[in-house]
Design a protein around this motif. Sequence first.
Motif, PDB file in Angstrom:
ATOM      1  N   UNK A 179     -16.500   9.673   8.957  1.00  0.00           N
ATOM      2  CA  UNK A 179     -16.734   9.708  10.394  1.00  0.00           C
ATOM      3  C   UNK A 179     -15.420   9.507  11.134  1.00  0.00           C
ATOM      4  N   UNK A 180     -15.358  10.037  12.337  1.00  0.00           N
ATOM      5  CA  UNK A 180     -14.145   9.941  13.136  1.00  0.00           C
ATOM      6  C   UNK A 180     -14.338   8.958  14.278  1.00  0.00           C
ATOM      7  N   UNK A 181     -13.297   8.257  14.612  1.00  0.00           N
ATOM      8  CA  UNK A 181     -13.333   7.274  15.694  1.00  0.00           C
ATOM      9  C   UNK A 181     -13.576   7.990  17.020  1.00  0.00           C
ATOM     10  N   UNK A 182     -14.601   7.564  17.757  1.00  0.00           N
ATOM     11  CA  UNK A 182     -14.961   8.229  19.010  1.00  0.00           C
ATOM     12  C   UNK A 182     -13.846   8.118  20.052  1.00  0.00           C
ATOM     13  N   UNK A 183     -13.112   7.027  20.027  1.00  0.00           N
ATOM     14  CA  UNK A 183     -12.039   6.867  21.000  1.00  0.00           C
ATOM     15  C   UNK A 183     -10.950   7.916  20.803  1.00  0.00           C
ATOM     16  N   UNK A 184     -10.620   8.205  19.540  1.00  0.00           N
ATOM     17  CA  UNK A 184      -9.614   9.227  19.260  1.00  0.00           C
ATOM     18  C   UNK A 184     -10.145  10.624  19.597  1.00  0.00           C
ATOM     19  N   UNK A 185     -11.436  10.846  19.340  1.00  0.00           N
ATOM     20  CA  UNK A 185     -12.030  12.141  19.682  1.00  0.00           C
ATOM     21  C   UNK A 185     -11.976  12.353  21.185  1.00  0.00           C
ATOM     22  N   UNK A 186     -12.312  11.306  21.946  1.00  0.00           N
ATOM     23  CA  UNK A 186     -12.300  11.437  23.402  1.00  0.00           C
ATOM     24  C   UNK A 186     -10.874  11.611  23.931  1.00  0.00           C
ATOM     25  N   UNK A 187      -9.891  10.958  23.295  1.00  0.00           N
ATOM     26  CA  UNK A 187      -8.501  11.105  23.740  1.00  0.00           C
ATOM     27  C   UNK A 187      -8.059  12.559  23.687  1.00  0.00           C
ATOM     28  N   UNK A 188      -8.488  13.280  22.649  1.00  0.00           N
ATOM     29  CA  UNK A 188      -8.164  14.706  22.552  1.00  0.00           C
ATOM     30  C   UNK A 188      -9.052  15.551  23.479  1.00  0.00           C
ATOM     31  N   UNK A 189     -10.299  15.094  23.661  1.00  0.00           N
ATOM     32  CA  UNK A 189     -11.249  15.841  24.492  1.00  0.00           C
ATOM     33  C   UNK A 189     -10.817  15.852  25.962  1.00  0.00           C
ATOM     34  N   UNK A 190     -10.344  14.718  26.458  1.00  0.00           N
ATOM     35  CA  UNK A 190     -10.003  14.639  27.880  1.00  0.00           C
ATOM     36  C   UNK A 190      -8.700  15.364  28.219  1.00  0.00           C
ATOM     37  N   UNK A 191      -7.923  15.741  27.199  1.00  0.00           N
ATOM     38  CA  UNK A 191      -6.740  16.551  27.471  1.00  0.00           C
ATOM     39  C   UNK A 191      -7.132  17.939  27.995  1.00  0.00           C
ATOM     40  N   UNK A 192      -8.310  18.401  27.597  1.00  0.00           N
ATOM     41  CA  UNK A 192      -8.796  19.716  28.019  1.00  0.00           C
ATOM     42  C   UNK A 192      -9.859  19.593  29.089  1.00  0.00           C
ATOM     43  N   UNK A 193     -10.757  18.603  28.919  1.00  0.00           N
ATOM     44  CA  UNK A 193     -11.871  18.434  29.853  1.00  0.00           C
ATOM     45  C   UNK A 193     -11.794  17.017  30.429  1.00  0.00           C
ATOM     46  N   UNK A 194     -11.111  16.900  31.551  1.00  0.00           N
ATOM     47  CA  UNK A 194     -10.925  15.602  32.180  1.00  0.00           C
ATOM     48  C   UNK A 194     -11.942  15.401  33.307  1.00  0.00           C
ATOM     49  N   UNK A 195     -11.990  14.198  33.813  1.00  0.00           N
ATOM     50  CA  UNK A 195     -12.896  13.896  34.916  1.00  0.00           C
ATOM     51  C   UNK A 195     -13.954  12.888  34.521  1.00  0.00           C
ATOM     52  N   UNK A 196     -14.477  12.175  35.502  1.00  0.00           N
ATOM     53  CA  UNK A 196     -15.448  11.120  35.256  1.00  0.00           C
ATOM     54  C   UNK A 196     -16.765  11.681  34.724  1.00  0.00           C
ATOM     55  N   UNK A 197     -17.138  12.909  35.131  1.00  0.00           N
ATOM     56  CA  UNK A 197     -18.398  13.487  34.676  1.00  0.00           C
ATOM     57  C   UNK A 197     -18.370  13.742  33.172  1.00  0.00           C
ATOM     58  N   UNK A 198     -17.277  14.354  32.685  1.00  0.00           N
ATOM     59  CA  UNK A 198     -17.159  14.608  31.251  1.00  0.00           C
ATOM     60  C   UNK A 198     -17.050  13.295  30.473  1.00  0.00           C
TER      61      UNK A 198
END
Length: 237
Positions: A179-198
Amino acid sequence: MVEQHTCVRNFRSANLMDPTWIARQFLKEMIRKPNLKCKEMQAIIQSRFHCKVSWSKCYRAKCRAISLIDGKLSDHYAKAIKEGWKVGCRRVIGLDESFLKGQCKCELLTAIGRDANNHVYPIAWAVVEIENKPNWQWFLELLHDDMELQGGLDLCVISDQHKGLLEAVKVVLPRVEHRQCARHVYANFRKVFSGIEFKNMFWTFAKSIVEGDFKFNMEKIKEVNPAAYDHLMAREP
């Protein structure tokens, strides 16, 4: 026996008071007052035993008293960490690294477990020059053999998205659930999809307890932005 004595005790001599003897005399005081100062120990010895001892001798006695109370550092390292993890911890291992900022400018590889109370349980650690696949594979091979992990059978590993670590886990622990750490997944995710909604939608589906809730929350992301949905599903959520 000659009952009448003419010799006089020399109260200025404290040669018989070695640090070990003094440490045993101050065990109770050290338990009640762990921050007892060496000067205070000198005053107590002079009042109680009518002898003068040096500050350095009191310091050595204080260190020995603390070791008698808390135990020696070598005794802590001698405890069976491996057996404790097998008997009382969950079959979950967290793998991560961190930079050392002292005189040694290397990196620290760690394997951390979780006990029955969900507390951190250190399993193994090693200092390497750099974080890469060969060093992670070397670390995991030692961990695998020493802990008898059987290729990762009935084991869950949680880590970040470091490519070298991901590849090393595939080689050494082919049967593990990775399993992958959710915090690291989100760190990469917000580089492309930022904002409070995402951000809110991400942590909502990341905290889904059952598969049905996960799929339901992921459909919400798909309705808002199909590209964000595809980005997350490509990470083997």
